[in-house]
Design an enzyme around this catalytic site. Structure first.
Site, PDB file in Angstrom:
ATOM      1  N   HIS A 309      21.179   2.095  -9.821  1.00 39.64           N
ATOM      2  CA  HIS A 309      19.800   2.092  -9.307  1.00 39.64           C
ATOM      3  C   HIS A 309      19.107   3.411  -9.618  1.00 39.64           C
ATOM      4  CE1 HIS A 309      20.690   4.804  -5.906  1.00 39.64           C
ATOM      5  NE2 HIS A 309      21.831   4.117  -5.744  1.00 39.64           N
ATOM      6  N   CYS A 325      27.410   4.567  -5.564  1.00 39.11           N
ATOM      7  CA  CYS A 325      26.572   3.930  -6.582  1.00 39.11           C
ATOM      8  C   CYS A 325      26.382   4.842  -7.796  1.00 39.11           C
ATOM      9  CB  CYS A 325      25.211   3.580  -5.996  1.00 39.11           C
ATOM     10  SG  CYS A 325      25.249   2.126  -4.910  1.00 39.11           S
TER      11      CYS A 325
END
Length: 349
Positions: A309, A325
């Protein structure tokens, strides 16, 4: 019938007498031709009429046996294989065939033979010698050719690891058409006029997995190198772009292994994990337009809440700073998003 035959003999005898040939002369004439093969007799297509058995054998040896004893030669590209006469053990029973030719020449009565010779009548007798050879030797020759020429097809292979994406292209296999080659060789073994040099024709064998199949299956691949803080995008097995990233910090490391992109979203909501590090936000859903949402611009889901992301914390890029992440600069994740379909493999090294 007997009466007609007797009259025929008497007629022949009378003609011979009128020609000045006595009965003793008839016998002597026939005797003089007893060791010669009648005109019109052929052996393997070679005329032997008027020859003695010895002469016929010499002629047949030169025109049948010697040509049959030439080596068989098989070519394929720059390679050549030979089947020698010694290996082939080629043999032609010329003696028996010449004896049969002479026996055919002596068929019929004395008067019939003399009458045929006087008239110059040809005896239509076409004989074939018995030719033998070693069939196992032919099989061994074919085996040598096939062993050298045959090649298994190679499937395209793709390897995805920390070094990136590497591939081995597919390669078709080939197989000698041994059935057709065997028939050609066997025919030549018994025919002195046949050519004795052959080309080893092959059949193409396609691989089960072609290079095109591999390129289609791995049309898009992402490789994440955590230690180098780089994400590399591959298209059709070729690296096309590399991006700087941030990965999970100690204790919350980005999981290594081969995964796939499971889902995608634009300006995604953040489903906060029920983890201690989430504090009071644990278990909540933060909308995509909420400034407190750390997942910016795009989301590419990978595994168990971990994904790729965008981030507004540009300073974290190039370090181990996330909670598992893979962070990217917002322009980079926007660029990556449209290039990567759901289902694409992602390897995290």
């Amino acid at each position: 019938m007997l009466l007609l035959r007797s009259r025929y003999f008497l007629l022949v005898l009378l003609v011979l007498v009128l020609l000045g040939v006595s009965a003793g002369g008839v016998y002597a004439f026939d005797k003089s031709h007893s060791d010669k093969i009648a005109k019109g007799v052929t052996v393997g297509g070679v005329p032997v009429g008027g020859l003695t058995p010895a002469e016929a054998r010499a002629k047949l040896k030169a025109q049948i046996l010697q040509p049959l004893r030439r080596p068989i030669v098989v070519h394929r590209a720059a390679k050549t294989w030979h089947l020698t006469p010694r290996e082939a053990r080629i043999s032609a029973d010329l003696d028996t065939t010449v004896d049969e030719a002479l026996a055919r020449s002596r068929q019929g009565s004395l008067l019939e033979r003399v009458w045929r010779e006087v008239r110059g009548q040809r005896l239509d007798a076409r004989l074939e010698p018995t030719v033998t050879y070693s069939k196992p030797a032919v099989v061994r020759l074919l085996h040598r050719v096939a062993k050298s020429v045959d090649r298994e097809p190679r499937n395209a292979k793709v390897t995805i690891d920390g070094a990136g994406v590497s591939s081995v292209p597919a390669r078709p296999g080939r197989e000698v058409r041994t059935g057709a080659l065997r028939r050609q060789i066997r025919a030549a073994m018994t025919d002195p006029t046949a050519r004795r040099t052959f080309s080893a024709k092959t059949t193409r064998i396609d691989p089960k997995v072609t290079t095109a199949d591999a390129e289609k299956k791995y049309g898009t691949v992402i490789v994440v190198n955590r230690s180098a803080f780089r994400l590399t995008l591959y298209k059709r097995l070729k690296a096309v772009k590399s991006y700087p990233i941030a990965v999970g910090q100690a204790g919350l490391e980005t999981p290594a292994g081969l995964y796939s992109i499971t889902n995608k979203a634009v300006n995604p909501a953040w489903h906060v994990p029920n983890s201690a590090w989430a504090g009071s936000l644990a278990g909540q859903v933060i909308s995509g337009d909420d400034p407190s949402n750390p997942i910016k611009a795009r989301w590419l889901g990978v595994y168990d809440g971990v994904g790729v992301h965008g981030t507004s914390d540009d300073a974290s890029i190039g370090s181990a700073a996330s909670h598992g992440c893979i962070r990217m600069h917002i322009p980079d994740v926007v660029d990556l998003y449209d290039r990567v379909p759901v289902g694409s493999p992602i390897y995290i090294a």
